[in-house]
Enzyme design. Sequence first.
Site, PDB file in Angstrom:
ATOM      1  N   GLU A  15      -5.445  -1.284  -8.534  1.00  0.00           N
ATOM      2  CA  GLU A  15      -4.552  -0.242  -9.049  1.00  0.00           C
ATOM      3  C   GLU A  15      -3.286  -0.937  -9.542  1.00  0.00           C
ATOM      4  O   GLU A  15      -2.655  -1.688  -8.789  1.00  0.00           O
ATOM      5  CB  GLU A  15      -4.180   0.754  -7.931  1.00  0.00           C
ATOM      6  CG  GLU A  15      -5.323   1.635  -7.491  1.00  0.00           C
ATOM      7  CD  GLU A  15      -4.927   2.623  -6.387  1.00  0.00           C
ATOM      8  OE1 GLU A  15      -5.348   3.785  -6.478  1.00  0.00           O
ATOM      9  OE2 GLU A  15      -4.220   2.250  -5.434  1.00  0.00           O
ATOM     10  N   HIS A  45      -2.215  -3.419  -6.617  1.00  0.00           N
ATOM     11  CA  HIS A  45      -2.790  -3.017  -5.335  1.00  0.00           C
ATOM     12  C   HIS A  45      -4.270  -3.382  -5.301  1.00  0.00           C
ATOM     13  O   HIS A  45      -5.106  -2.670  -5.851  1.00  0.00           O
ATOM     14  CB  HIS A  45      -2.584  -1.503  -5.127  1.00  0.00           C
ATOM     15  CG  HIS A  45      -2.927  -1.027  -3.761  1.00  0.00           C
ATOM     16  ND1 HIS A  45      -3.646   0.120  -3.526  1.00  0.00           N
ATOM     17  CD2 HIS A  45      -2.656  -1.554  -2.541  1.00  0.00           C
ATOM     18  CE1 HIS A  45      -3.794   0.277  -2.224  1.00  0.00           C
ATOM     19  NE2 HIS A  45      -3.205  -0.715  -1.610  1.00  0.00           N
ATOM     20  N   ASN A  52      -5.701   5.968  -1.930  1.00  0.00           N
ATOM     21  CA  ASN A  52      -5.287   6.460  -0.617  1.00  0.00           C
ATOM     22  C   ASN A  52      -4.888   7.932  -0.656  1.00  0.00           C
ATOM     23  O   ASN A  52      -5.083   8.665   0.310  1.00  0.00           O
ATOM     24  CB  ASN A  52      -4.142   5.616  -0.063  1.00  0.00           C
ATOM     25  CG  ASN A  52      -4.646   4.260   0.439  1.00  0.00           C
ATOM     26  OD1 ASN A  52      -5.836   4.076   0.655  1.00  0.00           O
ATOM     27  ND2 ASN A  52      -3.738   3.323   0.601  1.00  0.00           N
ATOM     28  N   SER A  61       0.829  -1.208   0.000  1.00  0.00           N
ATOM     29  CA  SER A  61       0.000   0.000   0.000  1.00  0.00           C
ATOM     30  C   SER A  61       0.857   1.249   0.000  1.00  0.00           C
ATOM     31  O   SER A  61       0.375   2.328  -0.306  1.00  0.00           O
ATOM     32  CB  SER A  61      -0.885   0.029   1.244  1.00  0.00           C
ATOM     33  OG  SER A  61      -1.715  -1.092   1.288  1.00  0.00           O
TER      34      SER A  61
END
Length: 282
Positions: free
Chosen positions: A152, A140, A190, A119
């Site tokens: 991702e 991801h 994120n 991450s």
Amino acid sequence: MELKRIGVVGAGTMGNGISQALSVAGFEVVMTDVGAAQLERGIATISGSLDRLIKKEKMTAAEKSAAMGRIRTAAELGAIRDCDLVIEAATENLELKQKIFRQMDEIARKEAVIASNTSSISITRLAALTRRPDQVIGMHFFNPVAVMALVELIRGLQTSDATYAAVEALAKKLRKTPVQVRNSPGFVVNRLLCPMINEAIFALAEGLASAAQIDEAMKLGANHPIGPLALCDLIGLDVELAVMQVLYEGFKDPKYRPAPLLVDMVEAGYLGRKAKRGFFAY
Ligand code: NAD
């Protein structure tokens, strides 16, 4: 380049979810971890999750047993030797991932692609540890993997077009929607989501509105299915803080500074749902 035999390193939350998605889609998977106990837990989680699909009549018992039969487990990394793709989903720790990347590069076939589900760690940096930096990429996935439609795909500075194309084709076979992202702290989701939650915490600390009112406002005013503070409780306040620190360190931009109230609550152990106390009580 077609990726058929897949290795997954780590049998935890993400590793077992990724292994499940792969085996359900018909791929042969070898899932590795450090010991038998971790592997047994991973397999039990997959089995329970497929049982729920059977109950909902989204899968038959025969399909479950075929999917389970496609997953092999191994307590040593050597088992990834024949894989076309290895997806690393081990504990989020830089030193550990550096060690695993060097080992995977030693063991895996020279044509194999190596991916990481990290991450927060730079894909460019992990790729540079290998003799095949052009064959390294970030994949991801989101938790729970079986439910979340997005993956991702993170291109390091060295990632080749062929590597990207092969992994993109695989993601589609898993019925995930890939989004191509350049290597950068927090990637897309994120980077946008965590600062919004952080801003909600600043607003709460300022007394702009109560926690319940902030969440109500964002649900009704922005059409979000869950308010930012309830979402933070779900993600874990410690995880939110870790992401904000990655963004802050990565960009050295004060707009990413973690809200002092977030830091305080993490220090108090008010980590959200898992601690039964966060912005709300559980
Ligand atoms: P986890 O703690 O549930 O699982 C990690 C597993 O890695 C454990 O079973 C551990 O025993 C294993 N492991 C440790 N060292 C190993 C080694 N040398 N070889 C093989 N296995 C090893 O963690 P997780 O939540 O599944 O996270 C895994 C990765 O996925 C992390 O990089 C994390 O950043 C990323 N990620 C997590 C989420 C999430 O919501 N949990 C979402 C997206 C990405």
